[in-house]
Structure formats: C-alpha cells, structure tokens
Design a protein around this motif. Structure first.
Motif, PDB file in Angstrom:
ATOM      1  N   ILE A 182       4.782   4.503  -4.907  1.00 16.49           N
ATOM      2  CA  ILE A 182       3.666   5.224  -4.838  1.00 16.49           C
ATOM      3  C   ILE A 182       2.809   5.029  -3.262  1.00 16.49           C
ATOM      4  N   GLY A 217       2.529   8.176  -1.216  1.00 18.08           N
ATOM      5  CA  GLY A 217       1.132   8.673  -0.970  1.00 18.08           C
ATOM      6  C   GLY A 217       0.263   8.640   0.718  1.00 18.08           C
ATOM      7  N   THR A 266       0.611   5.589 -12.600  1.00 14.54           N
ATOM      8  CA  THR A 266       1.018   6.307 -11.551  1.00 14.54           C
ATOM      9  C   THR A 266      -0.257   7.088 -11.167  1.00 14.54           C
ATOM     10  N   ALA A 280      -1.864   0.777  -3.686  1.00 13.30           N
ATOM     11  CA  ALA A 280      -1.338   1.124  -5.067  1.00 13.30           C
ATOM     12  C   ALA A 280      -0.709   0.205  -5.792  1.00 13.30           C
ATOM     13  N   ALA A 321      -5.426   7.497  -2.184  1.00 12.34           N
ATOM     14  CA  ALA A 321      -6.167   8.476  -1.881  1.00 12.34           C
ATOM     15  C   ALA A 321      -7.328   8.056  -1.246  1.00 12.34           C
ATOM     16  N   PHE A 351      -2.183   6.334  -7.344  1.00  6.45           N
ATOM     17  CA  PHE A 351      -2.363   7.688  -6.678  1.00  6.45           C
ATOM     18  C   PHE A 351      -3.691   7.714  -6.069  1.00  6.45           C
ATOM     19  N   HIS A 393      -0.619  11.926   2.690  1.00  4.43           N
ATOM     20  CA  HIS A 393      -1.787  12.220   2.685  1.00  4.43           C
ATOM     21  C   HIS A 393      -2.249  13.207   3.945  1.00  4.43           C
TER      22      HIS A 393
END
Length: 87
Positions: A13, A17, A70, A41, A78, A74, A21
């Motif tokens: 992830i 991610g 998950t 993560a 982010a 995420f 991004h």
C-alpha cells in the motif's frame, strides 16, 4: 492475517499509494517520500488491526480485517504525502 500480513500489506500500500498519488512529484526526493509513505502505511494498517481487535469489530483472520486495514493504510499514505508536498 497475522503481523507478517500487515507488513506485506503496508509495504504494498505504501509503494502503490506513493506511486499513484498526484502530489508525489512535489513531495521532494524519491527516497524520503517513498520511505514516509511506506512508514505511514505500516502505521495505519497496524493501528487499524489493533483498533479493530480491541473494539471487537473483527478477530484475527476474518474477512473484514483486510478492507479495513487497507482503507486506513491508504488514508494514512494520502494524508502524509499530501502534507509533505505542501510544506
């Protein structure tokens, strides 16, 4: 999913991610941004697993554990990549 699964999930992830991004190019050098995303993560997935088990939302190995860990991982990636890009 044991703690080894959390580590694998956090690594996957974090890398995915960070790569997808939209602000990753503004977040600085590749190594430090990627390391931050993977760490975020891992922390997010571990926190979700611990909180889910403590509240009784799921037990180890249940199907609900994967999507919750998950989604939280995420979200942590982010937020961390976006905050790093804005500094």
């Amino acid at each position: 999913m044991g703690w080894a699964g959390i580590v694998v999930l956090g690594l996957a992830i974090g890398c995915a991610g960070w790569f997808f991004h939209p602000l990753r190019r503004a977040s600085g050098t590749v190594g430090s941004g990627l390391a931050l995303a993977v760490a975020a993560a891992l922390v997010g997935a571990a926190l979700a697993k611990t909180a889910g088990r403590a509240t009784g939302l799921f037990h180890d190995g249940e199907l609900l554990e994967w999507p919750v860990c998950t989604a939280v991982a995420f979200a942590f990636v982010a937020v961390s990549v976006a905050l790093r890009a804005r500094r």
